[in-house]
Design a protein around this motif. Structure first.
Motif, PDB file in Angstrom:
ATOM      1  N   PRO A 100       0.826  -1.215   0.000  1.00 42.14           N
ATOM      2  CA  PRO A 100       0.000   0.000   0.000  1.00 42.14           C
ATOM      3  C   PRO A 100       0.856   1.259   0.000  1.00 42.14           C
ATOM      4  N   THR A 101       0.329   2.308  -0.617  1.00 43.38           N
ATOM      5  CA  THR A 101       1.046   3.574  -0.685  1.00 43.38           C
ATOM      6  C   THR A 101       0.050   4.699  -0.905  1.00 43.38           C
ATOM      7  N   ARG A 102       0.481   5.905  -0.618  1.00 46.76           N
ATOM      8  CA  ARG A 102      -0.387   7.068  -0.815  1.00 46.76           C
ATOM      9  C   ARG A 102       0.030   7.787  -2.091  1.00 46.76           C
ATOM     10  N   LEU A 103      -0.953   8.033  -2.951  1.00 49.31           N
ATOM     11  CA  LEU A 103      -0.713   8.738  -4.201  1.00 49.31           C
ATOM     12  C   LEU A 103      -1.112  10.196  -4.050  1.00 49.31           C
ATOM     13  N   THR A 104      -0.353  11.064  -4.700  1.00 49.14           N
ATOM     14  CA  THR A 104      -0.683  12.492  -4.739  1.00 49.14           C
ATOM     15  C   THR A 104      -0.535  12.987  -6.173  1.00 49.14           C
ATOM     16  N   PRO A 105      -1.091  14.158  -6.474  1.00 49.37           N
ATOM     17  CA  PRO A 105      -0.949  14.677  -7.842  1.00 49.37           C
ATOM     18  C   PRO A 105       0.500  14.890  -8.260  1.00 49.37           C
ATOM     19  N   ASP A 106       1.387  15.051  -7.309  1.00 47.99           N
ATOM     20  CA  ASP A 106       2.801  15.318  -7.629  1.00 47.99           C
ATOM     21  C   ASP A 106       3.630  14.049  -7.751  1.00 47.99           C
ATOM     22  N   THR A 107       3.031  12.882  -7.440  1.00 52.57           N
ATOM     23  CA  THR A 107       3.814  11.649  -7.456  1.00 52.57           C
ATOM     24  C   THR A 107       3.110  10.576  -8.284  1.00 52.57           C
ATOM     25  N   PRO A 108       3.150  10.687  -9.619  1.00 49.13           N
ATOM     26  CA  PRO A 108       2.561   9.628 -10.448  1.00 49.13           C
ATOM     27  C   PRO A 108       3.287   8.303 -10.219  1.00 49.13           C
ATOM     28  N   LEU A 134      -4.777  10.071  -2.590  1.00 47.89           N
ATOM     29  CA  LEU A 134      -5.542   8.820  -2.666  1.00 47.89           C
ATOM     30  C   LEU A 134      -4.659   7.673  -2.198  1.00 47.89           C
ATOM     31  N   ARG A 135      -5.259   6.712  -1.524  1.00 52.00           N
ATOM     32  CA  ARG A 135      -4.504   5.550  -1.044  1.00 52.00           C
ATOM     33  C   ARG A 135      -4.671   4.383  -2.009  1.00 52.00           C
ATOM     34  N   LEU A 136      -3.543   3.892  -2.500  1.00 51.59           N
ATOM     35  CA  LEU A 136      -3.505   2.674  -3.306  1.00 51.59           C
ATOM     36  C   LEU A 136      -3.278   1.497  -2.372  1.00 51.59           C
ATOM     37  N   THR A 137      -4.251   0.619  -2.297  1.00 52.50           N
ATOM     38  CA  THR A 137      -4.134  -0.550  -1.425  1.00 52.50           C
ATOM     39  C   THR A 137      -3.159  -1.571  -1.985  1.00 52.50           C
ATOM     40  N   SER A 138      -3.266  -1.848  -3.279  1.00 58.91           N
ATOM     41  CA  SER A 138      -2.354  -2.812  -3.898  1.00 58.91           C
ATOM     42  C   SER A 138      -2.383  -2.630  -5.402  1.00 58.91           C
ATOM     43  N   LEU A 139      -1.278  -3.003  -6.029  1.00 57.76           N
ATOM     44  CA  LEU A 139      -1.182  -3.001  -7.486  1.00 57.76           C
ATOM     45  C   LEU A 139      -0.268  -4.142  -7.904  1.00 57.76           C
ATOM     46  N   THR A 140      -0.744  -4.926  -8.865  1.00 58.71           N
ATOM     47  CA  THR A 140       0.065  -6.021  -9.410  1.00 58.71           C
ATOM     48  C   THR A 140       0.124  -5.872 -10.921  1.00 58.71           C
ATOM     49  N   LEU A 141       1.333  -5.849 -11.448  1.00 58.83           N
ATOM     50  CA  LEU A 141       1.565  -5.718 -12.882  1.00 58.83           C
ATOM     51  C   LEU A 141       2.279  -6.965 -13.382  1.00 58.83           C
ATOM     52  N   HIS A 142       1.585  -7.744 -14.216  1.00 57.23           N
ATOM     53  CA  HIS A 142       2.182  -8.915 -14.851  1.00 57.23           C
ATOM     54  C   HIS A 142       2.542  -8.555 -16.289  1.00 57.23           C
ATOM     55  N   GLN A 143       3.813  -8.540 -16.619  1.00 57.17           N
ATOM     56  CA  GLN A 143       4.222  -8.433 -18.019  1.00 57.17           C
ATOM     57  C   GLN A 143       3.970  -9.791 -18.684  1.00 57.17           C
ATOM     58  N   LEU A 144       3.399  -9.770 -19.905  1.00 48.98           N
ATOM     59  CA  LEU A 144       2.968 -11.000 -20.555  1.00 48.98           C
ATOM     60  C   LEU A 144       3.805 -11.319 -21.780  1.00 48.98           C
ATOM     61  N   ASP A 145       4.113 -12.590 -21.938  1.00 44.61           N
ATOM     62  CA  ASP A 145       4.787 -13.085 -23.135  1.00 44.61           C
ATOM     63  C   ASP A 145       3.802 -13.194 -24.293  1.00 44.61           C
ATOM     64  N   SER A 146       4.349 -13.377 -25.486  1.00 40.91           N
ATOM     65  CA  SER A 146       3.516 -13.661 -26.647  1.00 40.91           C
ATOM     66  C   SER A 146       2.971 -15.086 -26.565  1.00 40.91           C
ATOM     67  N   SER A 147       1.759 -15.267 -27.059  1.00 43.26           N
ATOM     68  CA  SER A 147       1.165 -16.610 -27.068  1.00 43.26           C
ATOM     69  C   SER A 147       1.428 -17.360 -28.376  1.00 43.26           C
ATOM     70  N   TRP A 148       2.030 -16.678 -29.352  1.00 41.34           N
ATOM     71  CA  TRP A 148       2.236 -17.320 -30.652  1.00 41.34           C
ATOM     72  C   TRP A 148       3.347 -18.369 -30.568  1.00 41.34           C
TER      73      TRP A 148
END
Length: 435
Positions: A315-323, A420-434
């Motif tokens: 968790p973290t706190r977001l502000t307009p100055d900290t994208p 604003l408080r961000l409770t959690s964020l998960t970013l999965h980078q995805l491989d190609s399926s081909w």
């Protein structure tokens, strides 16, 4: 040689090697393989004489295109959209060898049947292409067939224009001889019906939908569909006409685990040798809400097989100055984020997916890209599937589902106009399926 890596070809959304594709057809599962048939003009980049293209997958994610399943040079009639089933009970009597018969249904102004005895790879026209069911009206198409367990019979729904838009219902003991039993009339109901038994509070009910993903929920006694709904709902929050980012979704037959999985046609993406792609498959559930039963959608869990790397924040706190994720390199990914919004009176937060492609939640109105998404216990969770030419947005446990074609890009940023408080964020980078 087809370049599956060209800049705007989706890396985990199916598109044909070359040529035009539109509606999904005859989606089914058989002996460990998912079969995705689709409307296909293999030698043109625009709609042309229809074939049934064919792709197979072991996991709904990695697709391999096969030779065309239906070809106008060998199969009679208009090879337009339709459904398919696995005849595991051999009600048709067509079984000849180890494989269960697979039957697909197509045709305009009358339904024709083709069958496969080699696991869905090649098909023979039944009775030289004789019409086995003739809907009412002077125009009809897009038959969809489903098993009705209580009566031990097959049911078929076909769009027709008899006195206006509507669906003709047929019943059969054997998939080959059909009796027309009823008609459902609705101005909104146009093309590409899908008809699905679904569980609601432990009971079986039925969902009838059309090409735009507009749907009603009701009862089906094996001969007639009835609903108390006076107005339909839509599966996506951005329904559109044929050729848009979501059309002609169809559910898979014979899935082994009871899931309802659908795929649709996305018509706004194209490359040098191909036009159109399929939406990423979603699992759909029918849930009771204060407004009545509603379809909820979520990506099939098999997407996890594409995860290349995972980054977790909060968790973290977001502000307009900290994208957050300020211009993070990200081209194909699966993002899920939860925000505390219960005490926020104004402002908004935005996921900048691409240049000009934003997903924004307005805190004062409780709207996600203009659609009401009320917080639950003071929290809002959004999930994005982002590919080179496609974007799917999910929220409210899948009650919110939006499907888009977008321009390619390779950066990601999260901003807020108010603390604003961000409770959690998960970013999965995805491989190609081909392959």
């Amino acid at each position: 040689m087809t370049d599956y890596q060209e800049a705007n070809r989706g890396q985990f959304h199916f598109s044909p090697r070359r040529g035009w594709m539109n509606d999904p057809n005859g989606l089914l599962y058989y002996r460990g393989t998912y079969h995705f048939y689709f409307q296909h003009a293999p030698d043109n980049l625009v709609w042309d004489t229809m074939h049934w293209g064919h792709a197979t997958s072991a996991d709904l994610v990695h697709w391999e295109q096969q030779p065309n399943a239906l070809d106008p040079a060998r199969h009679p009639g208009d090879l337009w959209s339709g459904g398919g089933v696995v005849d595991v009970r051999n009600t048709s009597g067509l079984k000849d060898g180890d494989h269960d018969p697979i039957l697909v249904f197509t045709g305009t102004q009358g339904v024709r049947v083709c069958y496969s005895l080699d696991g869905g790879m090649t098909f023979t026209a039944y009775d030289e292409g004789r019409i086995v069911a003739r809907p009412s009206g002077h125009e009809s198409r897009d038959p969809k067939v489903v098993w009705h367990e209580p009566t031990g019979r097959w049911a078929m729904v076909v769009w027709s224009n008899d006195g206006g838009n509507g669906a003709d219902f047929f019943v059969s003991p054997n998939l080959l001889d059909w009796e027309r039993t009823s008609r459902y009339v609705a101005d909104w109901f146009f093309e590409c019906p899908d008809f699905t038994p679904m569980t609601l509070d432990g009971e079986t009910t039925w969902v009838l939908r059309d090409g735009r993903g507009t749907y009603v929920v009701g009862d089906f006694d094996g001969r007639e569909f009835r609903t108390s709904w006076t107005e339909p709902r839509t599966i996506t929050v951005n329904p559109g006409a044929a050729g848009g980012p979501y059309y002609a979704a169809q559910s898979f037959d014979n899935l082994p685990d009871g899931r309802i999985v659908t795929m649709a046609w996305q018509g706004e993406n194209r490359g040098n040798t191909w036009t159109g792609n399929a939406s990423f498959p979603v699992e759909q559930r029918l849930l009771r809400t204060p407004d009545g039963p509603r379809l909820h959608s979520r990506p099939v869990e098999e997407i996890r097989t594409l995860r290349r790397s995972t980054r977790t924040l909060g968790p973290t706190r977001l502000t307009p100055d900290t994208p957050l994720l300020d211009d993070e390199p990200a081209e194909t990914y699966d993002l899920e984020a939860t925000f505390e919004v219960g005490e926020s009176a104004a402002g908004e937060f935005t996921v900048h997916v691409r240049e000009g492609v934003d997903v924004t939640y307005d805190l004062a109105s409780g709207r996600l890209n203009g659609v009401p998404v009320p917080p639950k216990d003071g929290l809002v969770t959004i999930r994005l599937l982002v590919d080179r030419g496609q974007l799917a947005v999910f929220a409210a446990d899948g009650a919110y589902y939006a499907c888009h074609n977008v321009a390619p890009g390779n950066s990601l940023r999260l901003t807020t106009s108010t603390p604003l408080r961000l409770t959690s964020l998960t970013l999965h980078q995805l491989d190609s399926s081909w392959h």
